[in-house]
Each structure stands twice: as structure tokens, then as C-alpha cells.
Design a protein around this motif. Sequence first.
Motif, mmCIF file in Angstrom:
data_model
loop_
_atom_site.group_PDB
_atom_site.id
_atom_site.type_symbol
_atom_site.label_atom_id
_atom_site.label_comp_id
_atom_site.label_asym_id
_atom_site.label_seq_id
_atom_site.Cartn_x
_atom_site.Cartn_y
_atom_site.Cartn_z
ATOM 1 N N HIS A 1 39.477 13.406 63.803
ATOM 2 C CA HIS A 1 39.116 13.815 62.443
ATOM 3 C C HIS A 1 39.520 15.272 62.179
ATOM 4 O O HIS A 1 40.040 15.606 61.114
ATOM 5 N N ASP B 1 29.824 11.806 62.379
ATOM 6 C CA ASP B 1 31.242 11.463 62.590
ATOM 7 C C ASP B 1 31.391 9.943 62.615
ATOM 8 O O ASP B 1 30.589 9.248 63.240
ATOM 9 N N GLU C 1 41.788 9.831 60.351
ATOM 10 C CA GLU C 1 40.482 9.257 60.012
ATOM 11 C C GLU C 1 40.368 7.833 60.535
ATOM 12 O O GLU C 1 41.351 7.097 60.579
ATOM 13 N N HIS D 1 35.723 12.516 66.710
ATOM 14 C CA HIS D 1 35.500 13.836 66.124
ATOM 15 C C HIS D 1 36.790 14.661 66.156
ATOM 16 O O HIS D 1 37.185 15.278 65.169
ATOM 17 N N HIS E 1 32.852 9.018 70.760
ATOM 18 C CA HIS E 1 32.502 9.876 69.630
ATOM 19 C C HIS E 1 33.323 11.168 69.651
ATOM 20 O O HIS E 1 33.836 11.610 68.624
#
Length: 497
Positions: free
Chosen positions: A312, A263, A317, A309, A305
Amino acid sequence: MRQSFQKDNRIVPLGIMLLTCIFFVYHFVLVRGSLDGLHMAAAPNTFFESSQHGNLDSDATANHAGEAVDEPVHNAIISPGFSAEPFTSSSPSHPPNGLTTDDVVLMFKTGATVLWKRVPIHMATTFSSHRINSDNLLLYSDYPETIGKWEFIDVLSNSSEQVRKSASFQLYLQQEDYESRQNYAELSNMPGDGTGPIGGWKLDKYKFLPMFQHAGRNKPNAKWYIFMEDDSYIFLPNLLRHLDKFNHKDPWYLGSLAWKHSDYFAHGGSGIALSRGAWEKSFGKDSRIVQKFEKFTEEHGCGDHVLGHVLHEYGVEFGETTDDDRFRYGFNSEAHWSAWYEPDNWCKPVYSWHHTHGKDVARYYEIEQTWDFEKSPLRYRDIYEALVAPYLRPRVEWWDNGASQYEIESGMAAGAEPPSSVKSTETWRSAWVSVDACEAACITWADCVQWASYDDRCKMDSRVSLGSGISESDSRRQTSLPWVSGWLPRRLEHWSC
Ligand SMILES: *[C@@H]1O[C@H](CO)[C@@H](O)[C@H](O)[C@H]1NC(C)=O
């Protein structure tokens, strides 16, 4: 004939007038331009003087080291953050109704185990009311606290029963105990990391989703959600000018690129900017986002993170994964003294520093307060001139400036290939022999701006970093010959903007 000549005759003075006007405008633009240039050149001197009293004491260095340990660098790749393209939008004419702090929310995250150590400096700097309105500031922790007019929200208070059972959540549950016993968590003889009971890091990852959910729900009119950690500093005026180039209704997720478990995400400590458009596309679409990714959060190590993730999954993005040059600089995962200053970032604006000591924050704030952002963005070179250049010396013992681009060590020196600008291969290959030889090798390489020498080793670099002095208690003092670092700052004079 005669008539047309008369006509022409009337046109000639008109033409001269027009030409005069053009010259006048041209001259005016030129003079203005050079005045702006003057300001840029003069401004850092002000900081130079004001930062004279700031000295790198060994305490600060020790603390830096301590904090680096208590916060493992978890991202596999941290963006170099720079591109080869020069920064082009240095136009001083900022739109009068550009983005202000009233348009954004500053989200500040701390934790009960570090709050009392890390937060006070921000009360005198980051939270200043002339900088940001308290309505535009959201303070998040894992235990509710009130300090003066500042309220810290327990962002984990709505955590599910399932999450509360997890091992890494135990510290959160113990916080009530410290309160009921009227005991300071730091003094309770628990195995800890020097800044409080162990486990603050494990708990941290659970905060990110509830925090962004809470911010978006409570501040629906904000154009941007700007996130920072308690050991970071963000140059808000610089960042606002940057964000103003983007449409906040589009889904933007900006920061310093990191990569983990395949990711891409914005590294938390470097600061994160999320547009309202990005919030609506993710948190706004799904009110159960926190619960939905509970298991994912538990199974992964880092909250920044997890956020990347999840975003996304909802089609938001990370900006830097595109080729757009606007993303490739500014957010830093380290403090100014361990950053690299090089031709690629020299003229680019700087938005954040991380792993800061309170003293760093105080100095960043002072620079921000005296900088005229209408005239010029604050760039890497400005930080260099204010906070790095004053401490550079031709040669200093027990100092590690981090030089690493080329390393000549006795065992491999004979086959070492110098960069093409080096005239004497012999000088290059004997760099390991002594401190003098190391310095001589650096001088013979045209791009070299710093070197470090110890034992049978010479390291050289074409980028500048301050690094730090090696304290009396550092084990290297016992195990190696003196580390000697040196810089050639005169060579930076042709790094131009
Ligand atoms: C927890 O839930 C309550 C009730 O819905 C809400 O008012 C509060 O803002 C929530 N807290 C967080 C941190 O989201």
C-alpha cells in the motif's frame, strides 16, 4: 420486370443456402453447449466414487482442531469471498497460449518446526513435476534443508543485527543449536504447541518481505508470484485461468480480503497472487524495503498484514477493495469441510483451501488431476459434490455442522421471529424442545438446508457446511447432551448454475 424477377429467382436459392448455414451453425453451437453441460454434470460422479474410501476419521478431526490452535486466526475480517453475481467467464475456449505454470512462480512457505510434519504430502502433490517445473517453484523456510531434489531456502539468513536482537527472533537463533546437538527440535521438552518448539508463529512474520523480495529478484521473468502456506492447497489450473484475465504488467495484488490496523491485505493462508507489475512498483523500486519496514514488522503481529501495508505504501492496493466482481470469491481461509456452500458461491470457481490436513491435500490433488479445466472451472458445487455430499446424513449424533444463521433457545423462543417463508410460527418457536422439533422447524422454513440441535437449542441455516464429528476426547462429550446435526440436501437441487 422479367429481368428483375430472374434476378430475384437467383437470390432465393442463395438465401435458402445462407439460412441453412445459419441454422447449421446455430444447431452446432447448441449441441456443443449441451455436451459441455453433460460433462459438468457427469464429472463429479467420478470424484464421488474416488472419494468413497476417504472417511472422516477422528484423527483427522483432532489434527484440524490442533492446527487451528497453533495458528490463530489473526485477521479481523476474512472476506466472505463471494458476490451475488454469477460467474460469467466459464467459456471453455481458453486461449491456447494462456497462462501456464511456466509463466508463474509458486512460492511455498514453511518453517523448521512444522516442515517435517506438513511438507511431505506436498512432495507427492503440490510439487509434482508434471504440475509445475522445479524452476518455477521456490521453497522458503527459516532453516536451510535439502530433501531429495528440493532445496528449502533460509529466507531469514540476511536479517539485520537489529532484528536478530528481538525476542520473537530467538527461535531462529536456536535452530543452529538443535543442529549442533543433533537433537530433534520436537523432542527437546520445550514448551511448545504440539508441532514443535513455541515461537514458530512469532518468527513467521519476518519472512514475508524477504521472501517476496527474493522471488522477484531471482525470477524476474515471472508474470505472477503465487504464494501459499504449507497447510494450504491451491488449485493451480483454476487460478491460472483466473489470473489470465488480468494484465500482469499492471499492479495486481489478489487473494482473500483481510483487515487489520486499518490496512487491507490478502490473507496469507488463503493464498496470494502478486503480479510482476505490482512487484516492480514496490520491491523493484526500493532495494531497501526489508530494512525500511523492519521496525514495522517487529511492531505488528502478522507477516501477511506487513506485506499488505508495505505494498500500500508503494501504491499497490489489494484488489478486493475495488468494486470489481472479479475479486470476490475463490480464495478460502478454511478447509472445504468448514466452508459454506450457498447459492452465492455455488457456481464460482474455487482457488484455495487453508488449514488442511495431509489427507485433504491428497484429495484436492486427486480432484485436480482428474478435472478437465478446459471444459469447466472447478466450482464450489463440484467440491461439494465430491467431498461434502457423500458424508451428509438426515441425522447424525455427536456432529457439529456449524449451523448458525438462526438460533432458537428456550429462553428467547417465545419472541423469536421466523423468516417470512415459515408458515407455522408455532413450529418455529418450539424448535428448541427436541431434536425432532428442530428438524421440523428447519423443514417448515423453505430455505433451510441444515440444522443442529443440542440441549435446549436449535440452530438452522440456509447454507450448507459439513463441519465435523465431535471426537471422543472433546469436552462437549462430557458437558452437553448429544449434539445432533442434520441436512436436507434434496433442497440443493434447485441451486442451479
Ligand atoms: C541473501 O543475500 C545474498 C547476497 O546478497 C543473496 O545471494 C541471497 O539471495 C539473499 N537471500 C535471501 C533469502 O534473500
